[in-house]
Design an enzyme around this catalytic site. Sequence first.
Site, PDB file in Angstrom:
ATOM      1  N   HIS A  60     -25.284 -16.563  10.780  1.00 12.53           N
ATOM      2  CA  HIS A  60     -24.693 -16.694   9.433  1.00 12.53           C
ATOM      3  C   HIS A  60     -24.104 -18.097   9.226  1.00 12.53           C
ATOM      4  CE1 HIS A  60     -22.827 -14.330   5.926  1.00 12.53           C
ATOM      5  NE2 HIS A  60     -22.719 -15.629   5.664  1.00 12.53           N
ATOM      6  N   ASP A 151     -26.459 -13.371   0.335  1.00 13.13           N
ATOM      7  CA  ASP A 151     -25.083 -13.637   0.774  1.00 13.13           C
ATOM      8  C   ASP A 151     -24.331 -14.569  -0.168  1.00 13.13           C
ATOM      9  OD1 ASP A 151     -22.841 -13.500   2.599  1.00 13.13           O
ATOM     10  OD2 ASP A 151     -23.234 -15.626   2.906  1.00 13.13           O
ATOM     11  N   HIS A 231     -20.144 -10.426   7.946  1.00 18.58           N
ATOM     12  CA  HIS A 231     -18.723 -10.758   8.109  1.00 18.58           C
ATOM     13  C   HIS A 231     -17.763  -9.609   7.769  1.00 18.58           C
ATOM     14  CE1 HIS A 231     -19.608 -11.477   3.943  1.00 18.58           C
ATOM     15  NE2 HIS A 231     -20.070 -12.690   4.133  1.00 18.58           N
ATOM     16  N   ASP A 304     -20.137 -17.815   9.721  1.00 15.60           N
ATOM     17  CA  ASP A 304     -20.088 -17.957   8.259  1.00 15.60           C
ATOM     18  C   ASP A 304     -19.655 -19.383   7.915  1.00 15.60           C
ATOM     19  OD1 ASP A 304     -20.286 -17.456   5.568  1.00 15.60           O
ATOM     20  OD2 ASP A 304     -18.479 -16.242   5.432  1.00 15.60           O
TER      21      ASP A 304
HETATM   22  O1  DOR Z   1     -16.219 -17.654   1.849  1.00 12.15           O
HETATM   23  C1  DOR Z   1     -17.420 -17.640   1.643  1.00 12.15           C
HETATM   24  N1  DOR Z   1     -18.093 -18.772   1.406  1.00 12.15           N
HETATM   25  N2  DOR Z   1     -18.057 -16.464   1.656  1.00 12.15           N
HETATM   26  C2  DOR Z   1     -19.345 -16.361   1.275  1.00 12.15           C
HETATM   27  O2  DOR Z   1     -19.878 -15.295   1.298  1.00 12.15           O
HETATM   28  C3  DOR Z   1     -20.085 -17.549   0.806  1.00 12.15           C
HETATM   29  C4  DOR Z   1     -19.514 -18.771   1.371  1.00 12.15           C
HETATM   30  C5  DOR Z   1     -20.008 -20.010   0.725  1.00 12.15           C
HETATM   31  O3  DOR Z   1     -21.217 -20.143   0.477  1.00 12.15           O
HETATM   32  O4  DOR Z   1     -19.202 -20.938   0.487  1.00 12.15           O
HETATM   33 ZN    ZN Z   2     -20.913 -13.795   2.649  1.00 16.01          ZN
END
Ligand code: DOR
Ligand code: ZN
Length: 424
Positions: A60, A151, A231, A304
Amino acid sequence: MRLLIRGGRVVDPARHIDSQMDILTDNGVVAHQGRNLSPEGAQVLDASGLVVAPGLVDMHVHLREPGFEDKETVTTGCAAAARGGVTTLVAMPNTRPATDCPEIVELVREQAEPTGVNVLPAGAVTLGQKGQALTDFAALKAAGAPALTDDGVPIQNLALLREAMFRAKELDLPLLDHCEDRDMVQNYAVNEGAVSAKLGLPGRPAIAEELQIMRDVMLAEDTGAHVHICHISTAKGVEIVRQAKARGVQVTCETCPQYFTLTHEEVLCQGAMARVNPPLRTQADVEGIRAGLIDGTIDAIVTDHAPHTIEEKSRPLSEAPSGMVGLETSLALALTGLYHTGLLPLSRVLSLMSASPAALLGLPKGMLCVGRNADLMIFDPNEEWVIDRDKFVSKGRNTPFHGWAVRGKVKYTISRGNIIYQEG
Ligand code: DOR
Ligand code: ZN
């Protein structure tokens, strides 16, 4: 090119190996393992006192290219990955244009090729991630997409999501879902609870995530598709997945270091730097996430990695974008929070970051057996260092862990037999 990695403690969780030995790589693959291998003209790396493990598989990551090169590029993101011990990553499709057609999958793969990091761009589920029409899953898979996801943009249309699951199942592709009900979370900045109340802001309730996890689990059960929850951040969310797994539903899930380390209180001192979706939650949730890691409900630790510019993250909490970088700190945070605290053995932490995500994606990665690609990382599990965002090679500086003392330092990252990162 031949490489002899000598005298390290080889930890290969998938094969239950934890012992001192040498590894010889030849032509990009693992050629031999054993004691006192002779170099026979190979470059020798002294790994004594260090752990040699499969390169990390981070399923991720937001690389931001194409479209948001001011936040990150494939090149800078892959450099950050290499510095973090990551040799394989799944790139998220919320780029501009979105990764909703084979051309963008190919473009990202081409950009990544020279970096040595194995980048697998996930395909979008819907065209433009707009939640209206499905993409061509077969074409995305043929171009190299290992999974499908919207996502960042939770899918709300259940008829469409169910149809997506039927098609994904036919192609044997997992569906990775960001679970938060959009109407309930809007564009709110923090968890709903004591902190949002103190700040006088509307919050993103835990139930918004849990309902979507429940929904996705039931749809997975109904369609037989492999659904992977992205997440996961709440204790109840973990419990829903635990129960679903117990009755045989094909569901897996991941979490990130921030969710087993930090609570929403962090927003009070760090503001937008602690803003992420889903949001940091309560201490009870942190404990629920840890319990899910311990009992195997949670299948993977991912970053993430979501870089944003300094300007964007300097905006007031309610206006700043959500997300944190993570590639250069994830191993150390996992070792510090889970291994050095005695919650998990070293091999389990490494498995959660390599063998386990590789297996759930069906990738021949995360294992050091002879004949496999020589993707590995060499690290000191005990070395203490201080996280310094100004030393990141990522363009992103948005970490809530700046100044944290952590233990566990990557010394070398090797991809297909080539050293793609070396400390110092
Ligand atoms: O905090 C986040 N930022 N969660 C997400 O699902 C997307 C991500 C982003 O692309 O900045
Ligand atoms: Zn996400």
